[in-house]
Design an enzyme around this catalytic site. Structure first.
Site, short mmCIF file in Angstrom:
data_model
loop_
_atom_site.label_atom_id
_atom_site.label_comp_id
_atom_site.label_asym_id
_atom_site.label_seq_id
_atom_site.Cartn_x
_atom_site.Cartn_y
_atom_site.Cartn_z
N LEU A 33 6.70 2.90 1.51
CA LEU A 33 7.47 2.08 1.77
C LEU A 33 8.65 2.12 2.98
CD1 LEU A 33 8.20 0.96 -1.78
CD2 LEU A 33 6.35 0.36 -0.62
N HIS A 34 8.86 1.13 3.36
CA HIS A 34 9.97 0.97 4.60
C HIS A 34 10.99 -0.17 4.33
CE1 HIS A 34 7.69 -1.73 6.63
NE2 HIS A 34 6.48 -0.89 6.80
N GLU A 35 11.97 -0.40 5.21
CA GLU A 35 12.81 -1.39 4.99
C GLU A 35 12.12 -2.71 5.04
OE1 GLU A 35 16.09 -2.17 4.57
OE2 GLU A 35 16.17 -0.10 3.81
N HIS A 62 9.32 -3.48 3.78
CA HIS A 62 8.74 -3.84 2.05
C HIS A 62 10.03 -3.95 1.13
CE1 HIS A 62 5.49 -1.00 3.67
NE2 HIS A 62 4.93 -1.77 3.07
N GLN A 77 -10.43 -2.62 2.31
CA GLN A 77 -9.86 -3.30 3.44
C GLN A 77 -9.92 -2.59 4.38
OE1 GLN A 77 -5.86 -4.26 1.50
NE2 GLN A 77 -5.18 -3.88 3.68
N SER A 122 3.96 1.17 8.39
CA SER A 122 3.68 2.74 7.65
C SER A 122 2.88 3.30 8.82
CB SER A 122 3.08 2.27 6.44
OG SER A 122 3.54 1.44 5.39
N MET A 131 0.89 -1.24 0.07
CA MET A 131 -0.05 0.02 -0.04
C MET A 131 0.94 1.18 0.13
SD MET A 131 -3.39 -1.02 2.04
CE MET A 131 -2.83 -0.70 3.74
N GLY A 132 2.21 0.97 -0.05
CA GLY A 132 3.05 2.26 -0.38
C GLY A 132 3.39 2.61 0.99
N GLY A 176 5.17 -9.99 4.47
CA GLY A 176 5.99 -9.93 5.87
C GLY A 176 5.14 -10.76 6.79
O1 PAF Z 1 0.19 -5.87 3.67
C1 PAF Z 1 -0.52 -4.93 3.14
O2 PAF Z 1 0.09 -3.96 2.61
C2 PAF Z 1 -1.98 -4.99 2.36
O3 PAF Z 1 -2.80 -5.67 3.20
C3 PAF Z 1 -1.75 -5.66 0.74
C4 PAF Z 1 -1.23 -7.14 1.03
C5 PAF Z 1 -0.96 -4.79 -0.06
C6 PAF Z 1 -3.22 -5.73 0.31
O4 PAF Z 1 -3.66 -4.48 0.22
#
Ligand code: PAF
Length: 286
Positions: free
Chosen positions: A33-35, A37, A61, A186, A30-31, A147
């Protein structure tokens, strides 16, 4: 590195890769980003010819009272980080591209989705499974990286892949922590200084569980009680749950025998943080 926002264009690109026999590693995000990801991206790159990352804050979600509107977003920073990691493609769709008007189809993984985080976030895993299945259909990855921080997500997605015979391998990767033990998320950005300090109690509670397990304690209630006492002593912490469950079924355990998940969810102010340790084949991972 290419940035694609349209599903049809993405499918064309993936088709080209597949025709050349290239394997695809996929990291859904979902952007912001950190280490954590980036460790998934490194895992995907290491074992695949091509690496694709999606950046999509998935409205399906988030509950109505949750943080969808304020969820942190910084595409340019994310893209620069991914470029540096040697990612081949970012899929960056808008909400309309993923859920056009009249969208009707959802994926549910019964039972598993209503436990742990599912209890306080009804519909959350329905949204996760729906978007991940759509992304799998578009990207057709050989492997998808997630993760262990979101352990319930990993377990549910594995079940979805198994039940729907999806030709993708779920690769769970170790949880990444700050030096002081706070699991990377995040959402950590929401914490003020006092809450950030108080949040360390999550890791301390897991260290306590680890110590008890390593000392031979197997009664879940005793471990849980000690963890709850420790967390409750932190004035800024409000427990959502502390649970010790079977790693496949997520059913609460009376005694730890096989593989187990020790999972915690705690509010610090309005921010809900999760953390966990896994006890797999007799070894604690956290
Ligand atoms: O873990 C996440 O960031 C989200 O749940 C995912 C897997 C990208 C789905 O939107």
């Amino acid at each position: 590195m290419e940035v694609i926002s349209k599903a049809t264009e993405l499918q064309e690109r993936i088709k080209g890769w597949k025709q050349k026999g290239l394997t695809v590693g996929f990291v859904p995000t979902m952007g912001y980003l950190h280490e954590g990801h980036l460790s998934l991206v490194r895992g995907a790159r290491k074992s695949n010819d091509k690496t694709a990352v999606s950046i999509f804050v998935n409205p399906k979600q988030f509950g109505p009272a949750e943080d969808y509107n304020v969820y942190p977003r910084d595409f340019n920073r994310d893209a620069a980080l991914l470029e540096k990691e040697g990612v081949d493609l970012i899929f960056y769709p808008g909400v309309e591209e993923m859920y056009p008007a009249g969208y009707k189809t959802y994926v549910e993984v019964e039972d598993l989705e209503n436990k742990l985080c599912g209890r306080s976030r009804p519909g959350h895993f329905r949204g996760v499974c729906t978007v991940v299945l759509k992304l799998f259909n578009l990207i057709q990855p050989d492997e998808a990286y997630f993760g262990w921080k979101d352990a319930q997500q990993v377990i549910i997605l594995k079940k979805m892949v198994e039940d729907l015979n999806l030709p993708v391998k779920i690769r769970p990767m170790p949880l990444i922590r700050e030096e002081d033990g706070l699991a990377l998320s995040s959402r950590n950005i929401y914490l003020n200084q006092q809450e950030r300090q108080a949040a360390l109690v999550l890791y301390r509670s897991l260290l306590l569980a680890e110590k008890m397990i390593k000392n031979g304690e197997r009664e879940a209630a005793r471990i849980r009680e000690q963890m709850v006492n420790l967390i409750s002593a932190e004035p800024l912490a409000r427990i959502d749950y502390v649970e010790i469950v079977d790693l496949q079924t997520l059913e609460p355990l009376a005694t730890i025998e096989g593989d187990a998940l020790v999972a915690v969810a705690v509010y610090f102010g309005r921010t809900r943080l999760i953390d966990n340790l896994r006890f797999i084949s007799g070894v604690v991972e956290k």
